[in-house]
Design an enzyme around this catalytic site. Structure first.
Site, short mmCIF file in Angstrom:
data_model
loop_
_atom_site.label_atom_id
_atom_site.label_comp_id
_atom_site.label_asym_id
_atom_site.label_seq_id
_atom_site.Cartn_x
_atom_site.Cartn_y
_atom_site.Cartn_z
N ARG A 17 44.66 39.68 31.79
CA ARG A 17 45.76 39.83 32.55
C ARG A 17 46.64 37.79 32.66
NH1 ARG A 17 41.72 41.03 36.05
NH2 ARG A 17 41.22 39.86 38.05
N ASP B 221 51.42 36.83 44.15
CA ASP B 221 51.13 35.66 43.27
C ASP B 221 52.91 35.99 43.10
OD1 ASP B 221 48.58 36.39 42.79
OD2 ASP B 221 49.02 36.39 40.96
N GLU C 11 42.26 33.80 36.95
CA GLU C 11 43.89 34.22 37.20
C GLU C 11 44.40 33.36 37.09
OE1 GLU C 11 42.23 38.04 39.83
OE2 GLU C 11 43.05 36.27 40.92
C1 FRU Z 1 46.19 36.99 40.91
C2 FRU Z 1 46.07 38.71 40.87
C3 FRU Z 1 46.35 38.42 39.33
C4 FRU Z 1 46.80 39.49 38.98
C5 FRU Z 1 47.99 40.20 40.46
C6 FRU Z 1 47.71 41.88 40.51
O1 FRU Z 1 46.24 36.87 42.31
O2 FRU Z 1 45.28 38.84 41.19
O3 FRU Z 1 45.52 38.71 38.16
O4 FRU Z 1 48.36 40.23 38.27
O5 FRU Z 1 47.14 39.62 41.52
O6 FRU Z 1 48.42 41.98 42.01
#
Ligand code: FRU
Length: 497
Positions: free
Chosen positions: A180, A50, A232
């Site tokens: 998160r 991300d 997310e």
């Molecule tokens: C989304 C995710 C988020 C998390 C991150 C971990 O792709 O799963 O929810 O913070 O990647 O790398």
């Protein structure tokens, strides 16, 4: 000019009949030259997912990103860092945030605390504050539920170095394991910071006067909208619509996307500093392609909403055939909210979120003439008839990538069933489809082509598709196949400068 027009017209009528160019594979062909994108950000080496903490400050765009520098698969997350003065060329910078005893550094955002509400500024310097999730792996492994908490860090030198706040974490989980990806904005009407947080199957909003003391305001999403997977990376954006502020909540979800795996939906509505009231509960996708995930927008860019997404999919991100690095970002995209005339009286589908490459980025191309063995990096077609057509890229190894339109079904598609390497994942060799979301008689298309990606923006960005592909040898030929001329006078081809 004349040459390429006549060449294209020829193509329209000749259908499959155009000449095959016999290009030998490049003797120096290696993974790097074959797959390293020309105009999409990739880390020099290691894993990336991300985009995080994107912010503009003093002439520089900052892109932080989920990064595991020591391996090419997902691992202990850091925040990598890159900067750009023009949203086109990125320069990788030293790693910004390292995992610590509280946990790995998961996704989050960054803001400029102009008024030093946090008290973290010094000597008149307004701090840059990063807000992110810390994931405590030993806690997860032990089957606990309190391993995702929100922390902050601040920088007084424009993002070069960061100090973690001594009182971390600033927001503890109420024993929910998916808790998160904080995205923070300044909400001027209520003079508060607002955090959007992904909590399993919904988004929670928190407010704080100081980026440190967070209070829950409300939540949205349980039993509404798409729920094929975990929610997310939310992002709360505002748009000025003829003087009225309209809000859009982006929510990424994995799996359950329209073409499988991860994808990003959006919700349009009002937000008053406490709660988000959606206008409709329809499911809408920001990008229908399989490869745009976890996209969020830049902070501190005024009225603009500029998004970058992670150009991959959790279904196969860890196994795509790049060697030194894994994953690229999408090009930066400008998001706009448009009102559909035919729906003015009902809120259902009244507003559509449209995307197009940012204008800074479009200036990075030069127009080229048409040659079937020169693959353009961008193809713009204006006023195309809404008839079946296919744009086919191919090589002499029987590999081809097709982007097309099916008029009866009113559907765009990207067919990568024969595009190249696909044995790394069962579902990769597939046809992704997307509805046409406009009733206009003609359509316009803009297509960006890099070594391993295609981004389609149709009808002013109403339908967007992003997809990866991995040919064993570069494509060496392209053609448009259509029974009728689809738009003979308004096809422009460009190469990345
Ligand atoms: C989304 C995710 C988020 C998390 C991150 C971990 O792709 O799963 O929810 O913070 O990647 O790398």
């Amino acid at each position: 000019m004349h040459f390429y027009r006549s060449f294209l017209i020829l193509c329209f009528f000749m259908a499959h009949a155009s000449v095959q160019s016999q290009v030998q594979p490049d003797a120096k062909l290696n993974n790097e030259s074959l797959y390293r994108p020309r105009f999409h950000f990739t880390p020099k080496q290691g894993w990336m997912n991300d985009p995080n903490g994107m912010i503009y400050l003093n002439g520089q765009y900052h892109l932080f990103f989920q990064h595991y520098p020591d391996g090419t698969v997902w691992g202990p997350m850091h925040w990598g860092h890159a900067t750009s003065s023009d949203l086109v060329q990125w320069k990788e910078q030293p790693i910004a945030l390292y995992p610590d005893s509280i946990g790995m550094i998961f996704s989050g955002s960054a803001v400029l605390d102009k008024n030093n509400t946090s008290g973290l500024g010094r000597g008149g310097i307004a701090p840059l504050v990063a807000i992110f999730t810390q994931h405590f792996m030993p806690g997860e492994k032990a089957g606990r539920t309190d391993f995702q908490n929100q922390s902050i860090a601040y920088s007084l030198d424009e993002g070069k170095t960061w100090t973690k706040y001594a009182g971390n974490p600033v927001l503890k989980t109420p024993n929910l394991k998916d808790f998160r990806d904080p995205k923070v904005i300044w909400h001027a009407p209520s003079q508060k910071w607002i955090m959007s947080l992904a909590v399993a199957d919904h988004v929670e909003f928190y407010s704080a006067p100081d980026l440190i003391n967070w209070t829950k305001e409300s939540e949205i999403g349980k039993n509404l909208f798409a729920h094929g997977g975990v929610w997310e990376c939310p992002d709360l954006l505002s748009f000025n619509h003829f003087g009225k502020t309209i809000w859009v909540l982006l929510v990424s979800m994995n799996p359950g996307g329209p073409n499988g795996g991860s994808a990003t939906q959006y919700i349009v509505g009002d937000f008053d500093g406490h709660a988000f009231k959606p206008y409709t509960t329809d499911i809408k996708w920001m990008d229908y392609g399989p490869d745009n995930y976890a996209g969020v927008t830049f902070s501190n860019v005024g009225d603009r909403n500029i998004l970058i997404g992670w150009m991959s999919n959790w279904n196969y991100a860890n196994v795509v055939p790049t060697e030194k690095w894994r994953s690229a970002m999408t090009v930066p995209r400008e998001l706009k909210l448009i009102e559909q005339d035919n729906n003015k009286n009902t809120n259902s589908n009244r507003f559509l979120l449209v995307s197009s490459p940012v204008k800074e980025f479009m200036n990075a191309f030069t127009e080229i003439g048409s040659k079937e063995n020169v693959i353009p990096n961008r193809i713009d077609i204006k006023d195309a008839k809404t008839k079946d057509f296919e744009i086919v890229l191919s090589n002499t190894y029987n590999e081809k990538l097709i982007v097309g339109y099916h008029a009866d079904k009113k559907q765009f598609y990207i067919d990568r069933t024969k595009a190249g390497v696909s044995n790394f994942n069962k579902g990769f060799a597939a046809v992704a489809v997307a509805p046409r979301l406009s009733n206009a008689t003609n359509m316009d298309l803009s297509i960006l082509l890099d070594k391993t990606s295609i981004e389609l923006f149709a009808d002013g960005g109403r339908t967007v598709m992003t997809a990866l592909f991995f040919p064993t040898h570069p494509y060496t030929k392209w053609e448009i196949i259509s029974k009728e001329k689809i738009a003979p006078d308004s096809i422009n081809l460009y190469s990345f400068k």
